[in-house]
Design an enzyme around this catalytic site. Structure first.
Site, PDB file in Angstrom:
ATOM      1  N   GLY A 474      87.282  68.853  25.273  1.00 48.26           N
ATOM      2  CA  GLY A 474      86.322  67.816  24.908  1.00 48.26           C
ATOM      3  C   GLY A 474      85.129  67.739  25.842  1.00 48.26           C
ATOM      4  CB  VAL A 475      84.817  66.593  29.385  1.00 49.26           C
ATOM      5  CG1 VAL A 475      83.705  66.526  30.430  1.00 49.26           C
ATOM      6  CG2 VAL A 475      85.356  65.200  29.108  1.00 49.26           C
ATOM      7  CB  THR A 556      91.179  70.987  33.713  1.00 46.58           C
ATOM      8  OG1 THR A 556      91.356  70.894  35.143  1.00 46.58           O
ATOM      9  CG2 THR A 556      90.497  72.301  33.383  1.00 46.58           C
ATOM     10  CB  SER A 557      93.439  66.145  33.311  1.00 48.71           C
ATOM     11  OG  SER A 557      94.289  66.772  32.352  1.00 48.71           O
ATOM     12  CE  LYS A 580      90.411  59.390  35.731  1.00 53.90           C
ATOM     13  NZ  LYS A 580      89.468  59.992  34.780  1.00 53.90           N
ATOM     14  CB  VAL A 610      84.555  55.455  38.671  1.00 53.61           C
ATOM     15  CG1 VAL A 610      84.562  53.968  38.322  1.00 53.61           C
ATOM     16  CG2 VAL A 610      85.709  55.806  39.590  1.00 53.61           C
ATOM     17  CE  LYS A 683      88.433  56.063  34.362  1.00 49.81           C
ATOM     18  NZ  LYS A 683      87.992  55.491  33.066  1.00 49.81           N
ATOM     19  N   GLY A 798      84.319  58.408  25.580  1.00 54.02           N
ATOM     20  CA  GLY A 798      83.868  59.550  24.801  1.00 54.02           C
ATOM     21  C   GLY A 798      83.509  60.742  25.659  1.00 54.02           C
TER      22      GLY A 798
END
Length: 820
Positions: A474-475, A556-557, A580, A610, A683, A798
């Site tokens: 997505g991002v 990614t996460s 994060k 954040v 966050k 989003g």
């Protein structure tokens, strides 16, 4: 007279010779003209190879064939262009010369060695080919031609393979030559004659030197060096595409640039023309209408810095020890010994403590230099007064050159700041008393990056950002779309060139140092046979492609990738990420990231951690840097929960609102990740740490939106089904809040060093009361902002807005290259 020198290019063809003839004819209409010619392309290298083959006992037929394959088609092509060209004469001259060479090759093969006089004769024959062909071409075009023999005119001193011209004696010889009115003079470059009348060479690139000497002895009005580039550039245009063409420069600037590695002119070429104040014009044979570069007494004052040069294949020699300090004559003995070993010094530097002297030499002279020093200082080395001679190989000298450096402040600071920005270690520094140049010795592998980053700082050229994007969901996908949409606008309006040089998903990592085509990167990525992303591949990309400003963008996460940021910064990457996991890992790792960024002169940017695209992190950092301090914080920090709670407020059940957010792509792939509150907790921990709180993630009190037993399931469908069981319970809380004139919000707070995340009922006086529909709102009560807090509010859900936050961080990095 104007002396025009023409060199060979990568290809020897008729077009090249015709261009030279046109230029010579046009010049001859205006003034007396002389041409100095180099060998046709590749011929000199073939003749050198021929000598080596003969020494090894070979007959050199491979080289002879290659030479014929260049010269004979060239003559044939000119014959087609000019049918009256005497092809038989040229071929006879050519074959006669090859026979002379062949006899000498046979003798070399028998001897197993080649006398230097024979070697000089063979290697200079390429120029004789050029003279014969050009002479005949000019004759058939109706010009008178005078051919002068450099062996008879240029009187030389020194060795057979690399001599220097005695200008005064050569002047006398030239004045004795018969003149032919209206003739174009031709002279072969690269060679001259010693006092015995023997043919000797002027060294490689000696044809330019020949032209400069002919200009000096003939009192020429100008010396023109015609080559395959438009003139002298601020640096190598092959390495820096937007290198600046220099219109005018002084003899001394040209000498400095050429001495420190600029390829257009050899330092020896400048000496004769500077001595007699003869202007020298550098032009392109294939672009005769171009302005070129004029080298003369006066420089272009509008450009105080003329160029960045690099000299490779250099070694740094360090002589040190307690015996150096206060010992009279040590430096004299040292440099006398090196001089007697026939070693030329490139650069000298001495520490203020007098404890050591360092100097640079060409790497080919290392063994002779070491022997000379060890022989001269054998006693001192034995007694421990001197340390063992230290020699560092694989070095390069980077120099900034310009007459304007004398009056322009801050050049040195800008130079070394630029090198530091590119993470380049400086091993030695030198500046001449003329203040016309300043040089730094660095590792040879970093030379290309050094030139590029210095050019960006001094010439305000386009700023290149080389992105490696990991994660194209997505991002990441939205980010690449935004880059593709804005890249031309950024280049045209702001001089920022963004190249995506690497893209990775979970299975593949594709790279292209010139930039990946973003129109079809997904197709290329899915069809690639490459392996997954690795730190080793990221390092190789920097080293192999000489990236100056590489940026690692983690979309990614993945915690594993987040924990690799320190290593990535150590190998030269800036890091930009919405992930994060790095900032919410252990506090030691959090501190380590910042320490590494400072130590390696890299940037670690995470504004999108954040508030997605909201300016939260930067605003907070600026306030704290200005002396502000946090008293209390409260905020809605999840755009997803803000959207869900707004729908519930309008009458939807919690499960319906969550399903709506999921279907519109506002939630995480598994909505449980949003409803558990862990994302908000991370966050909040980041904000707390930014404010100086030494906390771990376990110190943050995180309350789920609903109890965990209503969030069961391994995928979104199962979680949404399980969530229906909490609808009645949550609806009851909504009604209770509404009865009191309040609304439910998922609120994160920091107060007295304590961090909490939970569902709260807030009234109309609270800044968070009207925050809904995907908005984020963060209220900072601080020493400067009280009793009314600073509120940052805006859309925070989003992929597009998060990608925009990442893109904003990337663009902040172009200021990193402009700091100088």
């Amino acid at each position: 007279m104007r002396v025009l020198k023409f060199g060979g290019t990568s290809v020897a063809n008729a077009e090249r010779f015709l261009n030279v003839a046109d230029i010579a004819a046009n010049t001859a209409k205006q003034t007396e003209t002389a041409l100095v010619l180099s060998a046709p392309a590749k011929i000199t290298n073939l003749l050198v190879s021929l000598v080596k083959s003969a020494v090894s006992g070979k007959d050199g037929q491979e080289e002879f064939t290659a030479i014929r394959n260049i010269i004979e088609p060239l003559i044939a092509s000119l014959k087609k262009e000019y049918p009256e060209l005497n092809q038989d004469f040229l071929l006879n001259e050519f074959n006669t010369t090859l026979d002379l060479i062949n006899r000498r090759v046979h003798g070399i093969a028998l001897l197993g060695q080649c006398p230097e006089l024979v070697e000089a004769f063979i290697e200079s024959r390429g120029e004789s080919f050029s003279i014969a062909i050009m002479g005949e071409l000019l004759r058939v075009r109706g010009h008178k031609v005078r051919i002068i023999d450099p062996v008879a005119v240029l009187v030389t001193e020194g060795g057979i393979m690399e001599s220097s011209v005695n200008i005064d004696l050569s002047r006398q010889r030239y004045q004795m030559l018969p003149k032919i009115e209206g003739a174009i003079t031709l002279m072969a470059g690269f060679c001259g004659g010693n006092q015995k009348g023997e043919l000797v060479l002027l060294g490689r690139n000696g044809s330019d030197y020949s032209a400069a000497c002919l200009a000096a002895i003939s009192n020429a009005e100008c010396c023109e060096i015609w080559t395959d580039v438009d003139g002298v550039y601020s640096c190598d245009p092959r390495a820096v595409p937007d290198a600046v063409l220099l219109r005018r420069m002084s003899y001394k600037e040209a000498m400095e640039l050429s001495y420190f590695g600029a390829k257009v002119l050899h330092p020896r070429t400048i000496s004769p023309i500077a001595r007699f104040h003869i202007p020298c014009l550098i032009k392109n044979t294939m672009n005769p209408q171009g302005e070129g570069t004029l080298i003369a007494e006066e420089t272009d004052r509008s450009m105080p810095i003329k160029g960045i040069s690099d000299l490779k294949n250099v070694s740094l020699v360090n002589v040190s020890g307690p015996g150096m300090k206060g010992m009279v004559g040590m430096a004299g003995r040292l440099f006398t010994a090196v001089s007697q070993a026939q070693v030329s010094l490139v650069l000298i530097t001495q520490s203020s403590s007098e404890y050591s002297i360092s100097f640079c030499i060409h790497t080919q002279d290392v063994m002779r230099t070491r022997r000379a020093i060890e022989d001269e200082f054998a006693l001192e080395l034995h007694e421990g007064l001197l340390d063992p001679v230290e020699i560092v190989d694989k070095c390069a000298v980077i120099s900034v050159v310009g007459d304007g450096m004398k009056t322009l402040r801050g050049i040195s600071g800008k130079f070394f700041r630029a090198l530091a920005q590119a993470n380049i270690n400086v091993r030695a520094i030198a500046q001449g008393s003329s203040e016309r140049s300043i040089s730094a010795v660095i590792g040879e592998a970093k030379a290309a990056e050094a030139v590029a980053v210095c050019h960006m700082n001094f010439f305000n050229s386009r700023q290149i950002l080389d992105l490696v994007v990991v994660g194209v969901g997505g991002v990441g996908g939205a980010l690449l779309s935004q880059v593709q949409k804005q890249r031309q606008e950024l280049l045209d309006a702001h001089g920022i060139e963004i190249r995506v040089v690497g893209i990775a998903n979970s299975k593949h990592f594709i790279t292209n140092a010139s930039g990946i085509n973003l129109d079809n990167y997904l197709e290329e990525l899915t069809s690639s046979n490459s392996r997954p992303f690795s730190i080793a591949d990221a390092k190789s990309l920097i080293e192999d492609s000489h990236l100056v400003n590489p940026v690692f963008v983690d979309c990614t996460s993945d915690e594993r990738i987040a924990l690799s940021y320190i290593e990535l910064m150590q190998i030269g990457y800036h890091v930009v990420t919405p992930n994060k996991k790095a900032n919410t890992g252990t506090y030691d790792y959090y501190e380590g990231l910042r320490h590494t960024a400072r130590l390696c002169h890299r940037k670690f940017l995470y504004e999108a951690n954040v508030g997605a695209g909201l300016p939260v992190i930067g605003t907070l950092q600026n306030l704290l840097a200005a002396g502000d301090s946090l008293i209390e914080f409260s905020g809605i920090m999840s755009g997803t929960l803000s959207y869900i709670f707004g729908l519930v407020e309008d009458g939807m059940t919690l499960s319906e609102a969550t399903k709506d957010a999921y279907e519109k792509g506002f939630s995480e792939p598994n909505p449980r990740d949003d409803l558990e509150g862990m994302d908000v907790g991370r966050k909040l921990l980041i904000l707390a740490r930014e404010c100086g709180c030494n906390l771990e993630l376990s110190d943050v009190e995180i309350e789920s939106v609903v109890p965990q037993n209503f969030l069961q399931g391994s995928n979104a469908k199962e979680v949404l089904e399980s969530l229906k069981g909490a609808d009645d319970i949550f609806e009851k809380r909504v009604k209770e809040a509404k009865r009191d004139g309040k609304v439910l919000r998922y609120v994160a707070t920091i107060k007295n060093g304590k961090c909490t995340c939970k569902v709260e009922a807030v009234g109309s006086q609270n800044p968070l009361f009207k925050v809904r529909g995907g908005e984020n709102a963060l209220a900072f009560t601080s020493a400067y902002y009280q009793p009314i807090p600073l509120v940052i509010r805006g859309y925070g859900a989003g992929t597009a807005v998060t990608a925009a936050g990442v893109f904003s961080d990337i663009l902040r990095l172009q200021n990193w290259t402009r700091e100088g």
